[in-house]
Design a protein around this motif. Structure first.
Motif, PDB file in Angstrom:
ATOM      1  N   ASP A   1      -2.351   2.614  -4.724  1.00  0.00           N
ATOM      2  CA  ASP A   1      -2.000   4.022  -4.488  1.00  0.00           C
ATOM      3  C   ASP A   1      -3.246   4.849  -4.801  1.00  0.00           C
ATOM      4  O   ASP A   1      -3.992   4.502  -5.718  1.00  0.00           O
TER       5      ASP A   1
ATOM      6  N   GLU B   1       6.211   0.841   7.499  1.00  0.00           N
ATOM      7  CA  GLU B   1       7.305   1.805   7.564  1.00  0.00           C
ATOM      8  C   GLU B   1       7.247   2.591   8.878  1.00  0.00           C
ATOM      9  O   GLU B   1       6.235   2.630   9.561  1.00  0.00           O
ATOM     10  N   LYS B   2       8.378   3.180   9.199  1.00  0.00           N
ATOM     11  CA  LYS B   2       8.492   4.007  10.389  1.00  0.00           C
ATOM     12  C   LYS B   2       8.040   5.426  10.086  1.00  0.00           C
ATOM     13  O   LYS B   2       8.058   5.784   8.910  1.00  0.00           O
ATOM     14  N   PRO B   3       7.683   6.263  11.034  1.00  0.00           N
ATOM     15  CA  PRO B   3       7.340   5.855  12.381  1.00  0.00           C
ATOM     16  C   PRO B   3       6.049   5.039  12.342  1.00  0.00           C
ATOM     17  O   PRO B   3       5.218   5.236  11.454  1.00  0.00           O
TER      18      PRO B   3
ATOM     19  N   TYR C   1      17.942   0.855   9.408  1.00  0.00           N
ATOM     20  CA  TYR C   1      19.381   1.146   9.561  1.00  0.00           C
ATOM     21  C   TYR C   1      20.054   0.224  10.574  1.00  0.00           C
ATOM     22  O   TYR C   1      21.257   0.011  10.496  1.00  0.00           O
TER      23      TYR C   1
ATOM     24  N   HIS D   1      -0.995   4.764   8.616  1.00  0.00           N
ATOM     25  CA  HIS D   1      -0.464   3.500   9.143  1.00  0.00           C
ATOM     26  C   HIS D   1      -1.452   2.804  10.087  1.00  0.00           C
ATOM     27  O   HIS D   1      -1.635   1.586  10.017  1.00  0.00           O
TER      28      HIS D   1
ATOM     29  N   TYR E   1      22.000   1.111   0.493  1.00  0.00           N
ATOM     30  CA  TYR E   1      20.644   1.143   1.034  1.00  0.00           C
ATOM     31  C   TYR E   1      19.893  -0.118   0.598  1.00  0.00           C
ATOM     32  O   TYR E   1      19.120  -0.696   1.377  1.00  0.00           O
TER      33      TYR E   1
ATOM     34  N   ILE F   1       0.852  -1.197   0.000  1.00  0.00           N
ATOM     35  CA  ILE F   1       0.000   0.000   0.000  1.00  0.00           C
ATOM     36  C   ILE F   1       0.886   1.245   0.000  1.00  0.00           C
ATOM     37  O   ILE F   1       1.609   1.496   0.971  1.00  0.00           O
ATOM     38  N   GLY F   2       0.823   2.002  -1.097  1.00  0.00           N
ATOM     39  CA  GLY F   2       1.692   3.156  -1.309  1.00  0.00           C
ATOM     40  C   GLY F   2       2.609   2.847  -2.480  1.00  0.00           C
ATOM     41  O   GLY F   2       3.102   1.720  -2.600  1.00  0.00           O
TER      42      GLY F   2
ATOM     43  N   TRP G   1       3.871  16.211   2.533  1.00  0.00           N
ATOM     44  CA  TRP G   1       3.209  15.672   3.723  1.00  0.00           C
ATOM     45  C   TRP G   1       4.133  15.671   4.939  1.00  0.00           C
ATOM     46  O   TRP G   1       3.681  15.735   6.073  1.00  0.00           O
TER      47      TRP G   1
ATOM     48  N   HIS H   1      14.926   6.969  13.797  1.00  0.00           N
ATOM     49  CA  HIS H   1      15.953   5.987  13.427  1.00  0.00           C
ATOM     50  C   HIS H   1      17.081   5.978  14.476  1.00  0.00           C
ATOM     51  O   HIS H   1      17.603   4.925  14.831  1.00  0.00           O
TER      52      HIS H   1
HETATM   53  P1  NAI Z   1       6.178   9.005  -0.772  1.00  0.00           P
HETATM   54  O1  NAI Z   1       5.629  10.371  -0.636  1.00  0.00           O
HETATM   55  O2  NAI Z   1       7.329   8.778  -1.703  1.00  0.00           O
HETATM   56  O3  NAI Z   1       5.053   7.966  -1.201  1.00  0.00           O
HETATM   57  C1  NAI Z   1       3.860   7.827  -0.473  1.00  0.00           C
HETATM   58  C2  NAI Z   1       2.841   7.223  -1.416  1.00  0.00           C
HETATM   59  O4  NAI Z   1       1.677   6.901  -0.658  1.00  0.00           O
HETATM   60  C3  NAI Z   1       2.408   8.181  -2.519  1.00  0.00           C
HETATM   61  O5  NAI Z   1       2.550   7.545  -3.762  1.00  0.00           O
HETATM   62  C4  NAI Z   1       0.951   8.465  -2.202  1.00  0.00           C
HETATM   63  O6  NAI Z   1       0.159   8.690  -3.338  1.00  0.00           O
HETATM   64  C5  NAI Z   1       0.557   7.191  -1.481  1.00  0.00           C
HETATM   65  N1  NAI Z   1      -0.642   7.303  -0.649  1.00  0.00           N
HETATM   66  C6  NAI Z   1      -0.999   8.308   0.170  1.00  0.00           C
HETATM   67  N2  NAI Z   1      -2.178   8.027   0.763  1.00  0.00           N
HETATM   68  C7  NAI Z   1      -2.558   6.809   0.305  1.00  0.00           C
HETATM   69  C8  NAI Z   1      -3.700   5.982   0.512  1.00  0.00           C
HETATM   70  N3  NAI Z   1      -4.696   6.353   1.329  1.00  0.00           N
HETATM   71  N4  NAI Z   1      -3.789   4.794  -0.157  1.00  0.00           N
HETATM   72  C9  NAI Z   1      -2.784   4.414  -0.995  1.00  0.00           C
HETATM   73  N5  NAI Z   1      -1.701   5.173  -1.249  1.00  0.00           N
HETATM   74  C10 NAI Z   1      -1.587   6.345  -0.600  1.00  0.00           C
HETATM   75  O7  NAI Z   1       6.552   8.525   0.714  1.00  0.00           O
HETATM   76  P2  NAI Z   1       7.735   7.576   1.169  1.00  0.00           P
HETATM   77  O8  NAI Z   1       8.995   8.363   1.219  1.00  0.00           O
HETATM   78  O9  NAI Z   1       7.686   6.319   0.403  1.00  0.00           O
HETATM   79  O10 NAI Z   1       7.306   7.331   2.687  1.00  0.00           O
HETATM   80  C11 NAI Z   1       6.345   6.357   3.035  1.00  0.00           C
HETATM   81  C12 NAI Z   1       6.612   5.876   4.450  1.00  0.00           C
HETATM   82  O11 NAI Z   1       7.933   5.352   4.507  1.00  0.00           O
HETATM   83  C13 NAI Z   1       6.577   6.977   5.520  1.00  0.00           C
HETATM   84  O12 NAI Z   1       6.038   6.441   6.698  1.00  0.00           O
HETATM   85  C14 NAI Z   1       8.036   7.344   5.723  1.00  0.00           C
HETATM   86  O13 NAI Z   1       8.306   7.850   7.016  1.00  0.00           O
HETATM   87  C15 NAI Z   1       8.718   6.017   5.499  1.00  0.00           C
HETATM   88  N6  NAI Z   1      10.091   6.116   4.979  1.00  0.00           N
HETATM   89  C16 NAI Z   1      11.058   5.317   5.538  1.00  0.00           C
HETATM   90  C17 NAI Z   1      12.335   5.290   5.074  1.00  0.00           C
HETATM   91  C18 NAI Z   1      13.338   4.386   5.711  1.00  0.00           C
HETATM   92  O14 NAI Z   1      14.535   4.522   5.440  1.00  0.00           O
HETATM   93  N7  NAI Z   1      12.906   3.448   6.534  1.00  0.00           N
HETATM   94  C19 NAI Z   1      12.744   6.136   3.928  1.00  0.00           C
HETATM   95  C20 NAI Z   1      11.645   6.933   3.386  1.00  0.00           C
HETATM   96  C21 NAI Z   1      10.380   6.901   3.908  1.00  0.00           C
END
Ligand code: NAI
Ligand code: SOE
Length: 388
Positions: free
Chosen positions: A42, A102-104, A132, A85, A334, A9-10, A174, A192
């Motif tokens: 998405d 995913e976090k948080p 990490y 989440h 990564y 999802i996402g 966001w 993290h």
């Molecule tokens: P992003 O902004 O790249 O992608 C989020 C996606 O979710 C978008 O395509 C959006 O259209 C979609 N979306 C939003 N509401 C939705 C819904 N109701 N149903 C379906 N899709 C929906 O965000 P990103 O960077 O992928 O972040 C997502 C999560 O991952 C966040 O919780 C963020 O904190 C976490 N994250 C973790 C990382 C890590 O290293 N562990 C790195 C980057 C993000």
């Protein structure tokens, strides 16, 4: 080989990272499971269609509940902004699916508590993506500490410094809105480092913190994906930032260790400067994710004229080395870290063990995060109440 079917999802940044890990994990580790990428959801239809094509899913949907309701799906992977989440994880747990989130884990500890109750009631595997700690050098630091190589720990110093939002033209995605993110740099990147502290040292009992928002307004962003400052907004209108840009906190751990953490996304020149330095009675350990193949160690028992930091490059002899590249220095990226995370998740499913870190860990981190915000507001030490 068992097949487990996945619904994701996402369809943004993390969808790519998790899909890549699902596609590659069998090339690195023998977990006895093949992951069939069935459906990706998405809210943006074009994005969902493209994500399915590029990330190897059989089909797409704009309604995430299609994934929950599909009896063939065994694993739900939640990679949406933080505000979704709770609803998604609880629905997935009730449907009996294993969950990666995913976090948080949630926007605050009230949400994470409800998520935790749901997975525990459903008895499904649950992993929160503090990836990490899966870096081999970080797992090696854990091994040194557990074996007593640096003796009793005295202190923990952590940082997470980035610069993608230092430019005021970096749009109001966001991540800058409390309603969707919960908090700013603290929840996004600080968690993290809090996970490092929690993993390597133990439970945090009290915090004394300050937070700051440097750029109160940013150009409103088009679209639902956060492009992390890489695309400037075509929209001139400004929107208000209601989360922190930066935080600093002192820490008191339950075992008597003291520490500090600082985090910001506005530190020009720092990109993914995620570090810790731990001093013990018998030595020190230093890690910097920007040099993630390396662990710096210093041992007090070395002779006076030889004592100093040495660099251990992780390789086949170190944690996860059996599946990774055969020669140290070839480079951990990564991708490898996300593949290891997926491997650990599959191992937990196949051997019926708890995932590490799981939603209980995610809930603890949320309690510490809440306490940091409360401490900044009240300008005093605040208890995290982790044992409640
Ligand atoms: P992003 O902004 O790249 O992608 C989020 C996606 O979710 C978008 O395509 C959006 O259209 C979609 N979306 C939003 N509401 C939705 C819904 N109701 N149903 C379906 N899709 C929906 O965000 P990103 O960077 O992928 O972040 C997502 C999560 O991952 C966040 O919780 C963020 O904190 C976490 N994250 C973790 C990382 C890590 O290293 N562990 C790195 C980057 C993000
Ligand atoms: C943006 O700060 C971000 O993508 C975070 O959301 C991730 O958790 C971090 O690992 C990389 O940076």
């Amino acid at each position: 080989m068992k097949t487990l079917t996945v619904g994701m999802i996402g369809g943004g940044f993390m969808a790519k990272a998790h899909s890549m890990a699902m596609a590659s994990v069998n090339m690195f580790f023998d977990d006895g499971v093949f992951l069939k990428r069935k459906t990706i959801a998405d809210i943006d239809e074009e994005l969902a269609r493209n994500a399915a094509r590029k990330l190897g899913f059989e089909q797409y949907t704009t309604n995430w509940r299609d994934i929950i309701e599909d009896p063939e799906i065994d694993i739900v992977d939640i990679v949406t902004p933080n505000n979704m989440h709770e609803e998604m994880a609880i629905a997935a747990a009730k449907a009996g699916k294993h969950i990666i989130c995913e976090k948080p884990l949630g926007r605050d500890a009230q949400e994470t508590e409800r998520i935790l109750e749901a997975v525990e009631a459903a008895n499904v595997k649950n992993l929160v993506a503090f990836n990490y700690r899966k870096t081999p050098a970080v797992a090696l630091a854990k091994k040194y500490i557990s074996e007593g190589a640096i003796g009793e720990i005295l202190n923990f110093r952590g940082t997470y410094l980035q610069d993608w939002s230092a430019d005021p033209a970096s749009p109001l995605s966001w991540r800058f809105q409390k309603e969707m993110a919960g908090s700013g740099a603290l929840g996004d990147i600080g968690t993290h480092v809090l996970d490092f502290a929690h993993y390597l040292v133990g439970d945090i009992d009290q915090v004394m913190a300050t937070t700051k928002t440097w750029i109160p307004d940013r150009p409103i962003q088009k679209g639902t994906v956060d492009t992390l400052g890489n695309n400037k907004s075509e929209i001139k209108e400004l929107g208000h930032v209601d989360v922190d840009d930066e935080f600093l906190t002192l820490l008191r751990f339950r075992n008597g260790v003291i520490g500090s953490i600082e985090g910001t996304r506005n530190a020009w020149g720092r990109h993914n400067f995620l570090t810790f330095e731990i001093h013990g009675e018998k030595g020190s350990i230093v890690f910097n994710y920007e040099r993630r193949d390396e662990l710096q160690v210093c041992f007090s028992e070395d002779p006076d004229d030889r004592r100093g930091f040495k660099t251990v490059y992780t390789g086949a002899a170190h944690p996860y080395g059996e599946g990774l590249w055969p020669i140290p220095g070839l480079g951990i990226g990564y991708s490898e870290v996300k593949i290891i995370e997926m491997h650990d998740f599959l191992q937990a499913i196949m051997t019926d063990k708890e995932c590490e870190p799981n939603f209980r860990d995610g809930h603890k981190i949320a309690k510490v995060t809440d306490a940091i915000l409360e401490s900044s507001r009240l300008d005093r030490w605040v208890a995290t109440n982790l044992s409640e």
